[in-house]
Scaffold this motif. Structure first.
Motif, short mmCIF file in Angstrom:
data_model
loop_
_atom_site.label_atom_id
_atom_site.label_comp_id
_atom_site.label_asym_id
_atom_site.label_seq_id
_atom_site.Cartn_x
_atom_site.Cartn_y
_atom_site.Cartn_z
N MET B 1 50.81 93.81 15.31
CA MET B 1 52.22 94.07 15.92
C MET B 1 52.40 93.30 17.41
N THR B 2 53.53 92.47 17.49
CA THR B 2 53.63 91.85 18.91
C THR B 2 54.64 92.78 19.65
N LEU B 3 54.86 92.25 21.09
CA LEU B 3 55.58 93.00 21.85
C LEU B 3 57.09 92.81 21.54
N ALA B 4 57.21 91.51 20.90
CA ALA B 4 58.97 91.39 20.29
C ALA B 4 59.17 92.38 19.25
N ASP B 5 58.36 93.01 18.72
CA ASP B 5 58.55 94.24 17.71
C ASP B 5 59.37 95.24 18.44
N LEU B 6 59.01 95.11 19.84
CA LEU B 6 59.82 96.60 20.64
C LEU B 6 61.15 95.83 21.26
N SER B 7 62.13 96.60 21.04
CA SER B 7 63.33 96.39 22.10
C SER B 7 63.02 96.53 23.17
N GLY B 52 47.54 95.58 21.53
CA GLY B 52 46.19 96.30 21.03
C GLY B 52 46.20 97.67 20.40
N GLU B 53 45.23 98.12 19.79
CA GLU B 53 45.08 99.39 19.42
C GLU B 53 45.17 100.40 20.68
N GLU B 54 45.42 101.51 20.41
CA GLU B 54 45.80 102.32 21.52
C GLU B 54 44.54 103.34 21.64
N GLU B 55 43.33 102.51 22.07
CA GLU B 55 41.99 103.20 22.04
C GLU B 55 41.17 102.70 23.17
N TYR B 56 41.17 101.34 23.20
CA TYR B 56 40.20 100.70 24.37
C TYR B 56 41.11 99.68 25.15
N ALA B 57 40.81 99.70 26.37
CA ALA B 57 41.50 98.80 27.11
C ALA B 57 40.28 98.28 28.38
N ASP B 58 40.14 97.02 28.61
CA ASP B 58 39.24 96.60 29.73
C ASP B 58 39.80 96.87 30.93
N PHE B 59 41.15 97.05 31.03
CA PHE B 59 41.67 97.30 32.41
C PHE B 59 42.89 98.76 32.08
N HIS B 60 43.02 99.66 32.81
CA HIS B 60 44.04 100.50 32.98
C HIS B 60 44.65 100.43 34.16
#
Lengths: 88, 303
Positions: B1-7, B52-60
């Motif tokens: 999924m890319t950000l363009a998939d969101l309005s 990314g998956e809503e599980e892990y992020a390097d930075f919040h």
């Protein structure tokens, strides 16, 4: 007879390109640009203490021992706190 | 999924609530913000980027307006990373610029798995052109011009050198342009996509340029360092490459590194190996078209 050594508290890495060296000290984080002669001196001293006379002889073979080059290099390296005089 | 998939409306809603997990190169950043300029900027600049998956992020990170009377009199935006607020707030109209600056800061302040140079980096035929330079040197203008001429953007600001392999890891993000260079690039590539201009920042007027689609599509593909070039813009100067002795190139590159000293012997070895692999030059230019033509004609270094 004056003898020289790398300061005990130094962890030097060197790399040479053409007629210049770069020396990095992992302990202080400092990096220095060195002449060809200065780099050769540091390499020799990394193996153990060496006298000024022996260093001059070593540099003669590379054509880098003209005039006051050796003493100038030793003084400059000492000023950078990379090497120091030591008992023979 | 890319950000363009969101309005834009969906993106705003997500940013206000759980946030988006934005993948840029090797990093994932969870971004939360109720600020409209953040949603607008992300929607314009990062449309082709993966979420990314809503599980892990390097930075919040969060960007939001401080509460209180001031928020009515003089609206501001504040940045936080993992709950801490390392910077003073900025005027609200600089929210998107603050996001981009802070995304850079997250990497330079927290990542030690790469040697990081303050340098633009682009790729052609698998080989990387690294452009370290201080602000005002014409680095980003040259970077934008090369990207819009077919070079793949790896980064406008941060060159990530893999400590083990010596390759350059892409971190493509919008190119930061300021003052006169904005009009230079707008004239060079009339179809390019920019954010709105933000005036009166500490850097003057700034805006961001959207990375090209191939740069984003290949953001997992590292490149081999080939050229290390120190650019310097000078009015009316002819485009000129002058070889720079490698030991001196090393010293200049080290002075443009964020974490060289921190990495100790590992950093020295990584930078020295990079210098071994690169042809090193100083570069002066006055006209972007001439500069781009020169780099397009540059021969690959001999192995």
């Amino acid at each position: 007879m004056v003898c020289w050594r790398v300061l005990p508290a130094r962890d030097l890495s060197l790399r040479r390109w053409d007629d210049e060296w770069v020396a990095s000290d992992a302990i202080s984080g400092d990096t220095h640009l060195l002449s060809l002669a200065a780099g050769i001196i540091v390499i020799r001293l990394q193996a153990g203490p060496v006298t000024t006379t022996e260093l001059t002889a070593a540099l003669m073979g590379t054509g880098q021992a003209e005039g006051g080059t050796v003493q100038e290099c030793l003084d400059a390296l000492a000023a950078l706190e990379l090497i120091e005089p030591c008992p023979a | 999924m890319t950000l363009a998939d969101l309005s834009l409306a969906q993106l705003r809603q997500r940013l206000r609530n759980r946030g988006v997990w934005l993948r840029t190169g090797p990093f994932t950043t969870r971004i939360q913000s109720p600020v409209h300029l953040i949603a607008e900027g992300l929607h314009t600049m990062y449309a082709d980027f993966s979420l990314g998956e809503e599980e892990y992020a390097d930075f919040h990170i969060r960007l939001r307006s401080p509460r209180g009377l001031r928020s009515w009199l003089r609206p501001q935006v504040n940045f936080s990373l993992d709950g801490g607020e390392p910077f003073n707030p900025l005027p609200l109209n600089q929210a998107y610029a603050m996001l981009e600056w802070c995304l850079n800061w997250c990497v330079t302040s927290n990542v030690s798995t790469y040697l990081i140079l303050h340098a633009a980096v682009l790729e052609r035929e698998g080989r990387a052109l690294i452009l370290p330079a201080p602000p005002g040197s014409g680095k980003s203008t040259l970077c934008a011009g090369l990207m819009l001429s077919g070079w793949r953007l790896l980064s406008d600001e941060l060159t990530l050198i893999d400590l083990a392999k010596g390759t350059i890891m892409p971190l493509p993000r919008p190119v930061s342009l300021k003052n006169a260079s904005i009009d230079v690039i707008a004239a060079f590539a009339p179809g390019a996509s920019f954010t709105r201009r933000t005036h009166d920042t500490v850097k003057g007027t700034i805006c961001h340029l959207r990375p090209t689609a191939p740069s984003i599509a290949r953001s997992d593909n590292p490149a081999y360092p080939a050229w290390l070039v120190f650019p310097h813009w000078e009015a009316d100067a002819p485009a000129t490459l002058t070889p720079r002795p490698k030991a001196r190139a090393f010293m200049e590159a080290a002075s443009n590194a964020f974490n060289y000293s921190l990495l100790g012997a590992q950093g020295f070895a990584a930078l020295a190996d990079l210098i071994e692999r690169c042809d090193c030059y100083d570069f002066r230019y006055g006209r972007l078209e001439e500069a781009v033509a020169l780099f397009n004609a540059l021969e690959l270094p001999k192995p």
